[in-house]
Scaffold this motif. Structure first.
Motif, short mmCIF file in Angstrom:
data_model
loop_
_atom_site.label_atom_id
_atom_site.label_comp_id
_atom_site.label_asym_id
_atom_site.label_seq_id
_atom_site.Cartn_x
_atom_site.Cartn_y
_atom_site.Cartn_z
N GLU A 49 6.27 3.01 -3.65
CA GLU A 49 5.70 2.43 -4.88
C GLU A 49 5.02 3.52 -5.72
OE1 GLU A 49 2.31 -0.83 -5.91
OE2 GLU A 49 3.71 -1.35 -4.31
N GLU A 50 4.23 4.35 -5.08
CA GLU A 50 3.55 5.46 -5.76
C GLU A 50 4.57 6.45 -6.33
OE1 GLU A 50 1.00 9.46 -4.53
OE2 GLU A 50 1.67 8.07 -2.97
N ALA A 53 6.50 5.01 -9.29
CA ALA A 53 5.65 4.95 -10.49
C ALA A 53 5.62 6.31 -11.18
CB ALA A 53 4.25 4.49 -10.12
N GLN A 57 7.14 7.27 -14.79
CA GLN A 57 6.24 7.84 -15.80
C GLN A 57 6.85 9.08 -16.46
OE1 GLN A 57 2.36 8.81 -14.19
NE2 GLN A 57 1.95 10.26 -15.83
#
Length: 140
Positions: A49-50, A53, A57
């Motif tokens: 998930e990190e 992201a 970005q």
């Protein structure tokens, strides 16, 4: 190609298979898979998930879902080692530049012609921004 590089690439392909099939990692490892490969693949999916992201970005104009699955997996593994260098206990971490270099080489070998530049651009931007946000070490 170093043995560790081969194990990283094996982790990338395991993460890739997991991403495509949804099968648990333990079902995807071949018998005799090195502990480093297993740890790296598990840590990558644990932090997915990190990592996604961050990729989202920095991938201007691209959603994580639009990025080719193998390219996603290559960047996930490289970012994991860049951001969490202590993820595999007892192993000497690879420098961030080394993680980027190995990711680009994997993209050159296994992805389309635009992939190496894309992978390099995202990973290098993360590294640059992280370096800029980390305060320089001072001596007392």
């Amino acid at each position: 190609m170093s043995r560790r590089s081969e194990q990283r690439r094996e982790a990338v392909f395991t993460v890739y298979q997991h991403d495509l099939t949804g099968r648990p990692l333990h079902e995807l490892f071949e018998q005799g898979t090195a502990m480093f490969t297993r740890s790296l693949a598990h840590a990558t999916t644990d932090h997915q998930e990190e990592l996604d992201a961050l990729i989202g970005q920095y991938a201007k104009g691209w959603t994580i879902e639009r990025i080719a699955p193998l390219e996603r997996s290559i960047m996930r593994v490289a970012l994991l080692e860049m951001l969490h260098p202590d993820v595999v206990p007892g192993e000497t971490p690879i420098p961030p530049e080394g993680a980027i270099s190995e990711a680009v080489e994997t993209a050159k070998r296994f992805c389309g012609s635009d992939a190496p530049k894309f992978v390099n651009g995202i990973l290098a931007a993360v590294l640059r921004d992280r370096a800029a946000s980390d305060p320089p070490a001072t001596s007392a």
